[in-house]
Design a protein around this motif. Structure first.
Motif, PDB file in Angstrom:
ATOM      1  N   MET A  59       0.838  -1.176   0.000  1.00  0.00           N
ATOM      2  CA  MET A  59       0.000   0.000   0.000  1.00  0.00           C
ATOM      3  C   MET A  59       0.884   1.241   0.000  1.00  0.00           C
ATOM      4  SD  MET A  59      -3.024   0.954   2.620  1.00  0.00           S
ATOM      5  CE  MET A  59      -2.345   1.945   3.906  1.00  0.00           C
ATOM      6  N   ASN A  60       0.656   2.132  -0.964  1.00  0.00           N
ATOM      7  CA  ASN A  60       1.383   3.390  -1.029  1.00  0.00           C
ATOM      8  C   ASN A  60       0.756   4.399  -0.090  1.00  0.00           C
ATOM      9  OD1 ASN A  60       3.299   2.717  -2.879  1.00  0.00           O
ATOM     10  ND2 ASN A  60       2.195   3.505  -4.633  1.00  0.00           N
ATOM     11  N   LYS A  61       1.579   5.033   0.713  1.00  0.00           N
ATOM     12  CA  LYS A  61       1.091   6.105   1.557  1.00  0.00           C
ATOM     13  C   LYS A  61       1.281   7.414   0.798  1.00  0.00           C
ATOM     14  CE  LYS A  61       1.445   8.338   5.931  1.00  0.00           C
ATOM     15  NZ  LYS A  61       2.064   8.457   7.214  1.00  0.00           N
ATOM     16  N   LYS A  62       0.177   8.112   0.555  1.00  0.00           N
ATOM     17  CA  LYS A  62       0.251   9.375  -0.164  1.00  0.00           C
ATOM     18  C   LYS A  62       0.363  10.522   0.823  1.00  0.00           C
ATOM     19  CE  LYS A  62      -2.345   8.007  -4.212  1.00  0.00           C
ATOM     20  NZ  LYS A  62      -3.486   8.286  -5.056  1.00  0.00           N
ATOM     21  N   ASN A  63       1.185  11.439   0.489  1.00  0.00           N
ATOM     22  CA  ASN A  63       1.347  12.653   1.251  1.00  0.00           C
ATOM     23  C   ASN A  63       1.523  13.765   0.243  1.00  0.00           C
ATOM     24  OD1 ASN A  63       1.350  13.820   3.730  1.00  0.00           O
ATOM     25  ND2 ASN A  63       3.346  13.039   4.344  1.00  0.00           N
ATOM     26  N   GLY A  64       1.123  14.956   0.573  1.00  0.00           N
ATOM     27  CA  GLY A  64       1.239  16.014  -0.402  1.00  0.00           C
ATOM     28  C   GLY A  64       1.681  17.320   0.219  1.00  0.00           C
ATOM     29  N   CYS A  65       2.032  18.231  -0.634  1.00  0.00           N
ATOM     30  CA  CYS A  65       2.402  19.568  -0.231  1.00  0.00           C
ATOM     31  C   CYS A  65       1.263  20.498  -0.656  1.00  0.00           C
ATOM     32  CB  CYS A  65       3.709  19.951  -0.910  1.00  0.00           C
ATOM     33  SG  CYS A  65       4.360  21.515  -0.368  1.00  0.00           S
ATOM     34  N   TYR A  66       0.785  21.305   0.274  1.00  0.00           N
ATOM     35  CA  TYR A  66      -0.366  22.172   0.032  1.00  0.00           C
ATOM     36  C   TYR A  66      -0.002  23.614   0.335  1.00  0.00           C
ATOM     37  CZ  TYR A  66      -3.195  17.943  -0.047  1.00  0.00           C
ATOM     38  OH  TYR A  66      -3.732  16.721  -0.372  1.00  0.00           O
ATOM     39  N   ALA A  67      -0.606  24.535  -0.415  1.00  0.00           N
ATOM     40  CA  ALA A  67      -0.448  25.965  -0.164  1.00  0.00           C
ATOM     41  C   ALA A  67      -1.750  26.495   0.422  1.00  0.00           C
ATOM     42  CB  ALA A  67      -0.124  26.698  -1.456  1.00  0.00           C
ATOM     43  N   LEU A  68      -1.634  27.356   1.410  1.00  0.00           N
ATOM     44  CA  LEU A  68      -2.778  27.944   2.090  1.00  0.00           C
ATOM     45  C   LEU A  68      -2.827  29.427   1.739  1.00  0.00           C
ATOM     46  CD1 LEU A  68      -4.801  26.884   4.274  1.00  0.00           C
ATOM     47  CD2 LEU A  68      -3.291  27.902   5.962  1.00  0.00           C
TER      48      LEU A  68
ATOM     49  N   VAL B 166       2.718  27.068   3.567  1.00  0.00           N
ATOM     50  CA  VAL B 166       2.837  25.869   2.753  1.00  0.00           C
ATOM     51  C   VAL B 166       3.292  24.723   3.648  1.00  0.00           C
ATOM     52  CG1 VAL B 166       5.230  26.264   2.023  1.00  0.00           C
ATOM     53  CG2 VAL B 166       3.713  24.963   0.565  1.00  0.00           C
ATOM     54  N   GLY B 167       2.804  23.513   3.365  1.00  0.00           N
ATOM     55  CA  GLY B 167       3.188  22.342   4.142  1.00  0.00           C
ATOM     56  C   GLY B 167       2.244  21.196   3.842  1.00  0.00           C
ATOM     57  N   ASN B 168       2.416  20.080   4.555  1.00  0.00           N
ATOM     58  CA  ASN B 168       1.465  18.991   4.365  1.00  0.00           C
ATOM     59  C   ASN B 168       0.228  19.261   5.233  1.00  0.00           C
ATOM     60  OD1 ASN B 168       1.796  17.796   6.980  1.00  0.00           O
ATOM     61  ND2 ASN B 168       3.598  16.713   6.254  1.00  0.00           N
TER      62      ASN B 168
ATOM     63  N   VAL C 287      -7.201  26.208  -0.046  1.00  0.00           N
ATOM     64  CA  VAL C 287      -6.085  25.262   0.020  1.00  0.00           C
ATOM     65  C   VAL C 287      -5.875  24.703  -1.380  1.00  0.00           C
ATOM     66  CG1 VAL C 287      -5.242  23.142   1.072  1.00  0.00           C
ATOM     67  CG2 VAL C 287      -6.692  24.679   2.396  1.00  0.00           C
ATOM     68  N   TYR C 288      -4.627  24.731  -1.847  1.00  0.00           N
ATOM     69  CA  TYR C 288      -4.287  24.238  -3.174  1.00  0.00           C
ATOM     70  C   TYR C 288      -3.202  23.176  -3.055  1.00  0.00           C
ATOM     71  CZ  TYR C 288      -6.711  28.436  -4.660  1.00  0.00           C
ATOM     72  OH  TYR C 288      -7.656  29.404  -4.839  1.00  0.00           O
ATOM     73  N   LYS C 289      -3.408  22.043  -3.720  1.00  0.00           N
ATOM     74  CA  LYS C 289      -2.421  20.969  -3.707  1.00  0.00           C
ATOM     75  C   LYS C 289      -1.315  21.296  -4.702  1.00  0.00           C
ATOM     76  CE  LYS C 289      -2.229  16.034  -3.434  1.00  0.00           C
ATOM     77  NZ  LYS C 289      -3.012  14.834  -3.396  1.00  0.00           N
ATOM     78  N   LEU C 290      -0.075  21.239  -4.245  1.00  0.00           N
ATOM     79  CA  LEU C 290       1.071  21.555  -5.092  1.00  0.00           C
ATOM     80  C   LEU C 290       1.782  20.299  -5.583  1.00  0.00           C
ATOM     81  CD1 LEU C 290       2.593  24.419  -2.932  1.00  0.00           C
ATOM     82  CD2 LEU C 290       1.036  24.625  -4.878  1.00  0.00           C
ATOM     83  N   ILE C 291       2.123  19.401  -4.657  1.00  0.00           N
ATOM     84  CA  ILE C 291       2.887  18.199  -4.978  1.00  0.00           C
ATOM     85  C   ILE C 291       2.271  17.009  -4.255  1.00  0.00           C
ATOM     86  CG2 ILE C 291       5.131  17.058  -4.820  1.00  0.00           C
ATOM     87  CD1 ILE C 291       6.405  19.806  -4.638  1.00  0.00           C
ATOM     88  N   GLU C 292       2.159  15.905  -4.960  1.00  0.00           N
ATOM     89  CA  GLU C 292       1.740  14.656  -4.327  1.00  0.00           C
ATOM     90  C   GLU C 292       2.949  13.745  -4.265  1.00  0.00           C
ATOM     91  OE1 GLU C 292      -0.798  11.106  -5.956  1.00  0.00           O
ATOM     92  OE2 GLU C 292      -2.096  12.755  -5.342  1.00  0.00           O
TER      93      GLU C 292
END
Length: 70
Positions: free
Chosen positions: A1-10, A19-21, A56-61
């Motif tokens: 199982m892949n654990k997804k984490n992302g970088c988000y901008a507020l 910016v952060g997860n 909130v905008y997703k930048l990187i997954e």
């Protein structure tokens, strides 16, 4: 199982806030991850006016296999 984490901008309107997860942002701004995920949806954007609302905008997954820019 892949654990997804992302970088988000507020953002608040046009102003960049942070910016952060999601876990980091939720802890720093005393809100839940669920709330931040909702604020990243098109439904939230349609229900609120643009100015003076938190967006909130997703930048990187990131996954265990690498990064994917969104």
């Amino acid at each position: 199982m892949n654990k997804k984490n992302g970088c988000y901008a507020l953002y608040r309107g046009d102003e960049f806030v942070d910016v952060g997860n999601l876990n980091e942002l939720a802890n720093k701004y005393h809100t839940s991850v669920k709330t931040l995920r909702f604020k990243a949806t098109p439904t939230y954007a349609a229900r609120t006016s643009y100015s003076d609302t938190i967006r909130v905008y997703k930048l990187i997954e990131t996954t265990s296999g690498g990064e994917k820019y969104v």
